[in-house]
Scaffold this active site. Structure first.
Site, mmCIF file in Angstrom:
data_model
loop_
_atom_site.group_PDB
_atom_site.id
_atom_site.type_symbol
_atom_site.label_atom_id
_atom_site.label_comp_id
_atom_site.label_asym_id
_atom_site.label_seq_id
_atom_site.Cartn_x
_atom_site.Cartn_y
_atom_site.Cartn_z
ATOM 1 N N LYS A 1 0.853 -1.088 0.081
ATOM 2 C CA LYS A 1 -0.034 -0.021 -0.033
ATOM 3 C C LYS A 1 0.860 1.475 -0.149
ATOM 4 C CE LYS A 1 -4.100 -2.187 0.161
ATOM 5 N NZ LYS A 1 -3.863 -3.604 0.410
HETATM 6 C C1 LIG Z 1 -5.120 -4.438 0.993
HETATM 7 C C2 LIG Z 1 -6.542 -4.594 1.036
HETATM 8 C C3 LIG Z 1 -7.252 -5.013 2.292
HETATM 9 C C4 LIG Z 1 -6.610 -5.598 3.408
HETATM 10 O O1 LIG Z 1 -5.579 -5.124 3.900
HETATM 11 P P1 LIG Z 1 -4.342 -5.910 4.878
HETATM 12 O O2 LIG Z 1 -3.836 -4.781 5.479
HETATM 13 O O3 LIG Z 1 -3.708 -6.646 3.869
HETATM 14 O O4 LIG Z 1 -5.303 -6.801 5.626
HETATM 15 C C5 LIG Z 1 -8.748 -4.662 2.192
HETATM 16 N N1 LIG Z 1 -9.124 -4.248 1.220
HETATM 17 C C6 LIG Z 1 -8.517 -3.774 -0.065
HETATM 18 C C7 LIG Z 1 -9.245 -3.218 -1.142
HETATM 19 C C8 LIG Z 1 -7.342 -3.968 -0.023
HETATM 20 O O5 LIG Z 1 -6.634 -3.696 -0.980
#
Ligand SMILES: *Cc1c(COP(=O)(O)O)cnc(C)c1O
Length: 397
Positions: free
Chosen positions: A186
């Protein structure tokens, strides 16, 4: 979207300082911590950045969804509407709460289609979860209007869109709650981590206590009084808080860099016959983590993708993606869980069934769609090379 590209001396220093104080826990240890609360500081700064009145840091974006849904009172017997193009975590969290996910089509915004949303609301719908995919806005104003009319609260899954605004307002602050992820891919990363934001003090209080075993967080500290309800542990640790504070300070510069890199490639792609772009409700507010475009047919997209791959700059064909596209979630379609009872798919009222062919519009749109993740580290030479590749490939189409 990769904050990992800009992990540097600042992060090392912030993490070392936490280690030197020797306080890894976000609560307590008042004597040792010399007044330093890194997770709390990350929450305060993240709330200020997004313009939300409250922010709660948690262990992941998935945990953020789980905590937010719990805070909103979502559970067994409820339906929660989301979209068929998202990361699996969105619907895992819904099922994990005991509720049943109901999937909407996406349109050329690559996010929830408001027209399909209207058709999928029932008297069981407890919450609507649009996802701001790939760094840009869902049609959140239209979605909010429909939700308000139906009297259903909205939770925005903003995991992929830190730094994205719509007419100056940060996404994640339109609905009752918003959630973020800081996992390894992210824009803002803590390795793992998440955030829940809200302007509603009661929802925040529910979330805060739920994420810490239901411990009473009022009037002072934690666990001093009783418990209003059961919870779980989704607490973020101080090392992640220190990383979060450091990365948040870089976020505006990351977004500006992504926007510049994306604009250069978009200009070149716009000259390719038959190419059109993802609909953006507010291009100026796009955090520009991805550039997504469409071809006129799936065959043209496949051909273009093949030519790009031959040139060493492969694009992501979302129509084939098994992490994010409904048609490829085989475990959802099979209703596969580890539970011997079949929960959460097998339910007292019957089995929750998910047909792989249920979202033809999403399938059709994604099969014409290609995209690139925009990297922070691309320099002028790299962008020039990619532009030349686009021109060459366009000529061969
Ligand atoms: C990455 C992501 C998540 C989950 O996040 P994590 O920190 O990996 O648990 C949830 N929703 C979306 C759309 C994502 O891209």
């Amino acid at each position: 979207m990769p904050g990992f590209e800009w992990l540097g001396k600042e992060e090392t220093k912030a993490v070392n300082e936490v280690m030197q104080r020797g306080v890894l826990f976000r609560y307590e240890f008042a004597d040792q911590r010399q007044g330093v609360y890194m997770v709390r500081r990350f929450e305060e700064e993240f709330a200020a950045y997004t313009g939300a009145s409250h922010a709660l840091a948690v262990t992941s974006g998935s945990a953020a969804l789980k905590v937010a849904l719990a805070a909103m009172g979502v559970g067994y017997g409820d339906e929660v509407i989301t979209q068929g193009f998202t990361f699996v975590a969105t619907w895992e969290a819904i099922l994990d709460c005991g509720a049943k996910p109901v999937f909407c089509e996406v349109d050329e915004s690559l996010c929830l289609d408001p027209e399909d949303l209207k058709k999928k609301i029932t008297d069981k719908t407890r919450c609507i979860v649009p996802v701001h995919m790939m760094g840009a806005q869902a049609r959140i104003n239209e979605i909010m209007d429909i939700a308000k009319q139906a009297g259903i609260p909205v939770l925005e899954d903003t995991a992929q869109a830190a730094g994205c605004t719509l007419k100056g307002k940060h996404v994640g602050t339109f609905g009752a709650m918003g959630t973020f992820s800081f996992d390894s891919v992210k824009t803002l990363t803590c390795g793992e981590g998440g955030m829940v934001i809200s302007n509603d003090p009661e929802l925040y209080q529910n979330a805060s206590e739920y994420h810490d075993h239901g411990h009473d967080h009022k009037p002072v500290g934690r666990g001093n009084e009783g418990r209003r309800f059961m919870g779980m542990n989704f607490r973020m640790m101080e090392l992640q808080g220190a990383l979060g504070v450091t990365q948040l300070a870089k976020l505006d510069k990351m977004v500006a860099t992504q926007r510049a890199n994306k604009a250069a490639l978009k200009e070149a792609l716009a000259r390719v016959p038959g190419v059109s772009f993802r609909y953006l409700p507010d291009e100026a507010g796009d955090s520009a983590t991805f550039l997504a475009w469409f071809h006129e047919t799936p065959e043209a997209a496949t051909r273009f993708a093949g030519l790009l791959a031959e040139e060493g700059v492969p694009a992501i064909p979302w129509g084939k993606n098994t992490w994010h596209a409904y048609p490829h979630w085989e475990h959802l379609h099979a209703g596969a869980s580890l539970a011997k009872s079949g929960w959460p798919f097998d339910r007292p009222e019957g089995r929750a069934e998910y047909d792989a062919d249920a979202l033809p519009q999403t399938d059709a749109i994604l099969s014409r769609c290609l995209s690139w993740q925009i990297m922070l580290g691309w320099d002028e030479a790299r962008l020039k090379h990619m532009t030349e590749v686009i021109n060459r490939v366009a000529a061969a189409m």
